[in-house]
Scaffold this motif. Structure first.
Motif, mmCIF file in Angstrom:
data_model
loop_
_atom_site.group_PDB
_atom_site.id
_atom_site.type_symbol
_atom_site.label_atom_id
_atom_site.label_comp_id
_atom_site.label_asym_id
_atom_site.label_seq_id
_atom_site.Cartn_x
_atom_site.Cartn_y
_atom_site.Cartn_z
ATOM 1 N N UNK A 54 0.839 -1.205 0.000
ATOM 2 C CA UNK A 54 0.000 0.000 0.000
ATOM 3 C C UNK A 54 0.872 1.252 0.000
ATOM 4 N N UNK A 55 1.879 1.251 0.866
ATOM 5 C CA UNK A 55 2.717 2.441 1.014
ATOM 6 C C UNK A 55 3.737 2.610 -0.100
ATOM 7 N N UNK A 56 4.065 1.531 -0.818
ATOM 8 C CA UNK A 56 5.050 1.640 -1.892
ATOM 9 C C UNK A 56 4.416 1.849 -3.265
ATOM 10 N N UNK A 57 3.092 1.986 -3.320
ATOM 11 C CA UNK A 57 2.432 2.286 -4.592
ATOM 12 C C UNK A 57 2.872 3.663 -5.066
ATOM 13 N N UNK A 58 3.090 3.810 -6.368
ATOM 14 C CA UNK A 58 3.550 5.098 -6.899
ATOM 15 C C UNK A 58 2.412 6.094 -7.048
ATOM 16 N N UNK A 59 1.155 5.619 -7.047
ATOM 17 C CA UNK A 59 -0.002 6.510 -7.067
ATOM 18 C C UNK A 59 -0.451 6.777 -5.637
ATOM 19 N N UNK A 60 -1.118 7.903 -5.438
ATOM 20 C CA UNK A 60 -1.690 8.200 -4.131
ATOM 21 C C UNK A 60 -2.950 7.350 -3.948
ATOM 22 N N UNK A 61 -3.059 6.677 -2.807
ATOM 23 C CA UNK A 61 -4.213 5.826 -2.515
ATOM 24 C C UNK A 61 -4.938 6.356 -1.285
ATOM 25 N N UNK A 62 -6.247 6.528 -1.424
ATOM 26 C CA UNK A 62 -7.082 6.985 -0.324
ATOM 27 C C UNK A 62 -8.203 5.966 -0.109
ATOM 28 N N UNK A 63 -8.475 5.624 1.140
ATOM 29 C CA UNK A 63 -9.612 4.765 1.470
ATOM 30 C C UNK A 63 -10.614 5.620 2.222
ATOM 31 N N UNK A 64 -11.846 5.673 1.697
ATOM 32 C CA UNK A 64 -12.901 6.493 2.298
ATOM 33 C C UNK A 64 -14.067 5.632 2.741
ATOM 34 N N UNK A 65 -14.742 6.060 3.796
ATOM 35 C CA UNK A 65 -15.974 5.399 4.217
ATOM 36 C C UNK A 65 -17.035 5.622 3.149
ATOM 37 N N UNK A 66 -17.718 4.550 2.742
ATOM 38 C CA UNK A 66 -18.688 4.664 1.650
ATOM 39 C C UNK A 66 -19.949 5.409 2.071
ATOM 40 N N UNK A 67 -20.178 5.573 3.369
ATOM 41 C CA UNK A 67 -21.399 6.235 3.821
ATOM 42 C C UNK A 67 -21.292 7.756 3.731
ATOM 43 N N UNK A 68 -20.172 8.311 4.203
ATOM 44 C CA UNK A 68 -20.062 9.774 4.245
ATOM 45 C C UNK A 68 -18.806 10.318 3.559
ATOM 46 N N UNK A 69 -17.927 9.433 3.064
ATOM 47 C CA UNK A 69 -16.733 9.898 2.367
ATOM 48 C C UNK A 69 -15.570 10.250 3.269
ATOM 49 N N UNK A 70 -15.714 10.041 4.585
ATOM 50 C CA UNK A 70 -14.621 10.370 5.509
ATOM 51 C C UNK A 70 -13.417 9.476 5.260
ATOM 52 N N UNK A 71 -12.228 10.057 5.354
ATOM 53 C CA UNK A 71 -11.011 9.306 5.099
ATOM 54 C C UNK A 71 -10.738 8.261 6.158
ATOM 55 N N UNK A 72 -10.401 7.043 5.712
ATOM 56 C CA UNK A 72 -10.086 5.975 6.644
ATOM 57 C C UNK A 72 -8.615 5.589 6.617
ATOM 58 N N UNK A 73 -7.955 5.866 5.490
ATOM 59 C CA UNK A 73 -6.537 5.540 5.374
ATOM 60 C C UNK A 73 -5.970 6.252 4.156
#
Length: 204
Positions: free
Chosen positions: A67-86
């Motif tokens: 996850x951390x070595x991916x060259x693209x930025x990765x965001x995980x959001x809660x599907x209910x409200x869009x709040x960032x989870x990781x």
């Protein structure tokens, strides 16, 4: 008494041994055998639980590294409200923020065009099973802006519905198009997939 794994009764795996030591000679009886069998059962549960936890930790560490070595930025959001989870390392570096600063934040905290209505519309489409791709502008912690291409898809993990956003900085790509007097647009449509549209002038 051998401690054997109960996960595969047809091919039991020895996990260890339970032994009782007495100061003086003692004849085995039914009660002692039951106590040994119970001790072996409890030892089996404890050993297998420890191994399972260790396996989960190892898989989590492996996933975190990928996850951390991916060259693209990765965001995980809660599907209910869009709040960032990781967020991965590249996401943090691109925005000039720490992971803790991004967790719990809404996309509108770094995307000035992510209005509540637009966010609700996107979440509705994602929860409906669509995979989306579109262009946007992200704002760094120092206030500077940069163009990005965003791809988002819904997934489920641990009983939770989440959205994974793969974000790519398109600054250099756009510079190439603009250098030739052209434009670059990314878009997606339900049931039609995603498309990149590059427009360059034709010089006769």
């Amino acid at each position: 008494l051998p401690v054997r794994s109960r996960r595969h009764p047809d091919r039991p795996l020895a996990l260890g041994v339970v032994a009782l030591h007495f100061r003086a000679a003692c004849a085995a009886d039914a009660e002692l055998e039951r106590a040994l069998a119970e001790a072996g059962h409890l030892a089996c549960i404890a050993i297998e639980a420890e191994r399972a936890v260790g396996g989960l930790r190892e898989r989590e560490a492996r996933f975190r590294a990928l996850f951390d070595h991916a060259t693209d930025a990765l965001f995980v959001h809660d599907a209910a409200d869009g709040a960032g989870g990781d967020a991965n390392r590249q996401a943090c570096e691109s925005l000039g923020r720490t992971r803790d600063e991004l967790i719990g934040k809404l996309p509108s905290d770094f995307d000035p065009d992510a209005s509540p209505d637009k966010l609700a519309h996107l979440i509705g489409r994602l929860n409906g099973g669509e995979a989306l791709m579109f262009d946007a502008q992200h704002r760094r912690a120092d206030g500077t802006m940069f163009p990005v291409e965003i791809r988002i898809r819904n997934f489920h993990s641990g009983g939770r519905s989440l959205n994974l956003a793969v974000v790519r900085d398109t600054t250099e790509r756009r510079k190439i198009a603009e250098r030739h007097g052209g434009t670059l647009i990314a878009k997606s449509a339900p049931g039609k997939g995603a498309a990149f549209i590059v427009t360059l002038p034709c010089h006769m």
